[in-house]
Design a protein around this motif. Structure first.
Motif, PDB file in Angstrom:
ATOM      1  N   THR A 134       3.649  41.683  59.031  1.00 32.76           N
ATOM      2  CA  THR A 134       2.387  41.383  59.698  1.00 32.76           C
ATOM      3  C   THR A 134       1.297  42.125  58.933  1.00 32.76           C
ATOM      4  OG1 THR A 134       3.485  41.114  61.830  1.00 32.76           O
ATOM      5  CG2 THR A 134       1.121  41.542  61.886  1.00 32.76           C
ATOM      6  N   TYR A 135       0.224  41.399  58.621  1.00 28.71           N
ATOM      7  CA  TYR A 135      -0.827  41.914  57.746  1.00 28.71           C
ATOM      8  C   TYR A 135      -2.207  41.693  58.344  1.00 28.71           C
ATOM      9  CZ  TYR A 135       2.922  41.441  54.298  1.00 28.71           C
ATOM     10  OH  TYR A 135       4.104  41.530  53.623  1.00 28.71           O
ATOM     11  N   PHE A 136      -3.087  42.648  58.094  1.00 29.39           N
ATOM     12  CA  PHE A 136      -4.510  42.519  58.392  1.00 29.39           C
ATOM     13  C   PHE A 136      -5.200  42.176  57.079  1.00 29.39           C
ATOM     14  CE2 PHE A 136      -8.639  44.636  58.055  1.00 29.39           C
ATOM     15  CZ  PHE A 136      -9.316  44.107  59.145  1.00 29.39           C
ATOM     16  N   PHE A 137      -6.097  41.181  57.097  1.00 29.86           N
ATOM     17  CA  PHE A 137      -6.811  40.762  55.889  1.00 29.86           C
ATOM     18  C   PHE A 137      -8.319  40.776  56.103  1.00 29.86           C
ATOM     19  CE2 PHE A 137      -2.781  38.371  55.746  1.00 29.86           C
ATOM     20  CZ  PHE A 137      -2.302  38.763  54.511  1.00 29.86           C
ATOM     21  N   THR A 138      -9.022  41.081  55.029  1.00 28.76           N
ATOM     22  CA  THR A 138     -10.463  40.883  54.941  1.00 28.76           C
ATOM     23  C   THR A 138     -10.717  40.013  53.727  1.00 28.76           C
ATOM     24  OG1 THR A 138     -10.950  43.033  55.922  1.00 28.76           O
ATOM     25  CG2 THR A 138     -12.715  41.997  54.651  1.00 28.76           C
ATOM     26  N   VAL A 139     -11.460  38.938  53.926  1.00 32.49           N
ATOM     27  CA  VAL A 139     -11.809  38.016  52.844  1.00 32.49           C
ATOM     28  C   VAL A 139     -13.328  37.845  52.892  1.00 32.49           C
ATOM     29  CG1 VAL A 139     -11.432  35.720  51.877  1.00 32.49           C
ATOM     30  CG2 VAL A 139      -9.580  36.863  53.105  1.00 32.49           C
ATOM     31  N   VAL A 140     -13.975  37.952  51.727  1.00 34.57           N
ATOM     32  CA  VAL A 140     -15.430  37.986  51.651  1.00 34.57           C
ATOM     33  C   VAL A 140     -15.935  36.856  50.756  1.00 34.57           C
ATOM     34  CG1 VAL A 140     -17.403  39.449  51.003  1.00 34.57           C
ATOM     35  CG2 VAL A 140     -15.333  40.490  51.936  1.00 34.57           C
ATOM     36  N   THR A 141     -17.082  36.299  51.112  1.00 32.46           N
ATOM     37  CA  THR A 141     -17.691  35.268  50.273  1.00 32.46           C
ATOM     38  C   THR A 141     -18.301  35.909  49.025  1.00 32.46           C
ATOM     39  OG1 THR A 141     -19.808  35.425  51.428  1.00 32.46           O
ATOM     40  CG2 THR A 141     -18.226  33.787  52.244  1.00 32.46           C
ATOM     41  N   HIS A 142     -18.484  35.095  47.998  1.00 32.47           N
ATOM     42  CA  HIS A 142     -19.071  35.552  46.738  1.00 32.47           C
ATOM     43  C   HIS A 142     -20.490  36.061  46.985  1.00 32.47           C
ATOM     44  CE1 HIS A 142     -19.599  35.770  42.431  1.00 32.47           C
ATOM     45  NE2 HIS A 142     -20.713  35.065  42.536  1.00 32.47           N
ATOM     46  N   ASN A 143     -20.757  37.267  46.507  1.00 31.07           N
ATOM     47  CA  ASN A 143     -22.070  37.905  46.673  1.00 31.07           C
ATOM     48  C   ASN A 143     -22.516  37.957  48.136  1.00 31.07           C
ATOM     49  OD1 ASN A 143     -22.351  38.422  43.927  1.00 31.07           O
ATOM     50  ND2 ASN A 143     -23.362  36.466  43.551  1.00 31.07           N
ATOM     51  N   ARG A 144     -21.550  37.949  49.014  1.00 28.61           N
ATOM     52  CA  ARG A 144     -21.812  38.011  50.478  1.00 28.61           C
ATOM     53  C   ARG A 144     -22.779  36.921  50.936  1.00 28.61           C
ATOM     54  NH1 ARG A 144     -19.333  41.533  54.151  1.00 28.61           N
ATOM     55  NH2 ARG A 144     -18.194  43.102  53.013  1.00 28.61           N
ATOM     56  N   GLN A 145     -22.636  35.733  50.336  1.00 28.91           N
ATOM     57  CA  GLN A 145     -23.446  34.599  50.774  1.00 28.91           C
ATOM     58  C   GLN A 145     -23.065  34.253  52.216  1.00 28.91           C
ATOM     59  OE1 GLN A 145     -23.789  31.452  47.387  1.00 28.91           O
ATOM     60  NE2 GLN A 145     -21.749  32.360  47.304  1.00 28.91           N
ATOM     61  N   PRO A 146     -24.023  33.976  53.079  1.00 27.71           N
ATOM     62  CA  PRO A 146     -23.716  33.644  54.478  1.00 27.71           C
ATOM     63  C   PRO A 146     -23.259  32.188  54.627  1.00 27.71           C
ATOM     64  CG  PRO A 146     -26.076  33.645  54.153  1.00 27.71           C
ATOM     65  CD  PRO A 146     -25.458  34.094  52.840  1.00 27.71           C
ATOM     66  N   GLY A 151     -10.012  37.888  45.062  1.00 28.31           N
ATOM     67  CA  GLY A 151      -8.987  38.563  45.837  1.00 28.31           C
ATOM     68  C   GLY A 151      -9.308  38.663  47.312  1.00 28.31           C
ATOM     69  N   PHE A 152      -8.752  39.669  47.931  1.00 34.55           N
ATOM     70  CA  PHE A 152      -8.917  39.947  49.347  1.00 34.55           C
ATOM     71  C   PHE A 152      -8.377  41.347  49.582  1.00 34.55           C
ATOM     72  CE2 PHE A 152      -5.041  37.592  48.487  1.00 34.55           C
ATOM     73  CZ  PHE A 152      -4.063  38.446  48.978  1.00 34.55           C
ATOM     74  N   TRP A 153      -8.622  41.877  50.751  1.00 34.06           N
ATOM     75  CA  TRP A 153      -8.110  43.199  51.098  1.00 34.06           C
ATOM     76  C   TRP A 153      -7.044  43.006  52.150  1.00 34.06           C
ATOM     77  CZ3 TRP A 153      -7.801  46.654  55.199  1.00 34.06           C
ATOM     78  CH2 TRP A 153      -7.588  47.990  54.836  1.00 34.06           C
ATOM     79  N   GLU A 154      -5.905  43.680  51.988  1.00 34.32           N
ATOM     80  CA  GLU A 154      -4.834  43.564  52.978  1.00 34.32           C
ATOM     81  C   GLU A 154      -4.337  44.937  53.388  1.00 34.32           C
ATOM     82  OE1 GLU A 154      -1.765  44.966  50.392  1.00 34.32           O
ATOM     83  OE2 GLU A 154      -3.353  43.577  49.836  1.00 34.32           O
ATOM     84  N   HIS A 155      -3.797  44.975  54.572  1.00 34.48           N
ATOM     85  CA  HIS A 155      -3.198  46.194  55.120  1.00 34.48           C
ATOM     86  C   HIS A 155      -1.944  45.760  55.869  1.00 34.48           C
ATOM     87  CE1 HIS A 155      -2.710  49.819  57.596  1.00 34.48           C
ATOM     88  NE2 HIS A 155      -2.647  49.011  58.641  1.00 34.48           N
ATOM     89  N   VAL A 156      -0.833  46.408  55.613  1.00 33.67           N
ATOM     90  CA  VAL A 156       0.398  46.122  56.340  1.00 33.67           C
ATOM     91  C   VAL A 156       0.304  46.768  57.720  1.00 33.67           C
ATOM     92  CG1 VAL A 156       2.907  46.449  56.428  1.00 33.67           C
ATOM     93  CG2 VAL A 156       1.779  46.031  54.239  1.00 33.67           C
ATOM     94  N   ILE A 157       0.525  45.981  58.740  1.00 32.79           N
ATOM     95  CA  ILE A 157       0.536  46.509  60.104  1.00 32.79           C
ATOM     96  C   ILE A 157       1.855  47.251  60.291  1.00 32.79           C
ATOM     97  CG2 ILE A 157       0.503  45.920  62.561  1.00 32.79           C
ATOM     98  CD1 ILE A 157      -2.186  45.420  61.170  1.00 32.79           C
ATOM     99  N   ARG A 158       1.755  48.520  60.684  1.00 33.08           N
ATOM    100  CA  ARG A 158       2.922  49.393  60.730  1.00 33.08           C
ATOM    101  C   ARG A 158       3.674  49.364  62.056  1.00 33.08           C
ATOM    102  NH1 ARG A 158      -1.234  52.209  58.496  1.00 33.08           N
ATOM    103  NH2 ARG A 158      -1.571  53.340  60.433  1.00 33.08           N
TER     104      ARG A 158
END
Length: 169
Positions: free
Chosen positions: A13-25, A102-109
């Protein structure tokens, strides 16, 4: 330059953060939200996973996924979601891309880690000033979880949850 090593846990089980290019809304536009939803459904049909929680903000999203037992391949899923969504995005005239690399992930412990990240996801629109309370943000799994009885409708309305130390962006 440091080399980042991703954690691959079968059935994890993973937590993800995914962001748009240059933080475009990009997700302020319905067409882009719909394209992302279609991409999720398309990828999940071919490579299943359970999405425990999700929040979509104007320039990024957070979610928690659980992969099938013996499956570790969340990277291909994210690649395909980004690819399929991008094909149908409505972009500003001067846009130079759709997604940050890419993206940022964290394994849920454990259960406590899972709950803290669930709270982080659902409180995120308030944290960024987009809503006064989690129940006021329409693009969140919070509403589904209220119906399940996991959250009270007014959770996060009066008190700030203790999630300030989570690094999710």
């Amino acid at each position: 330059m440091a080399t980042y090593r991703r954690a691959y846990i079968p059935g994890g089980t993973y937590f993800f953060t995914v962001v748009t290019h240059n933080r475009q809304p990009l997700f302020t536009k319905r067409q882009n939200r719909d394209a992302l939803g279609q991409a999720f459904r398309r990828v999940k049909a071919k490579a299943p996973f359970v999405m425990d929680a999700c929040v979509l903000l104007p320039d990024h999203l957070h979610c928690i996924w659980t992969l099938p037992q013996d499956d570790t391949d969340y990277s291909s899923r994210w690649r395909d979601i980004k690819k399929h969504a991008s094909r149908n995005f409505l972009l500003p005239a001067k846009a130079t891309g759709t997604w940050q690399r890419g993206f940022w992930e964290h394994v849920i412990r454990d259960e406590q880690d899972w709950q803290r990240h669930m709270d982080y996801i659902h409180y995120n629109p308030v944290k960024h000033g987009w809503a006064s309370a989690p129940n006021n943000w329409p693009w969140s799994s919070f509403h589904r979880h209220v119906k399940k009885g996991w959250y009270d409708q007014d959770w996060g309305s009066n008190d700030t949850p203790s999630i300030a130390d989570i690094k999710g962006e």
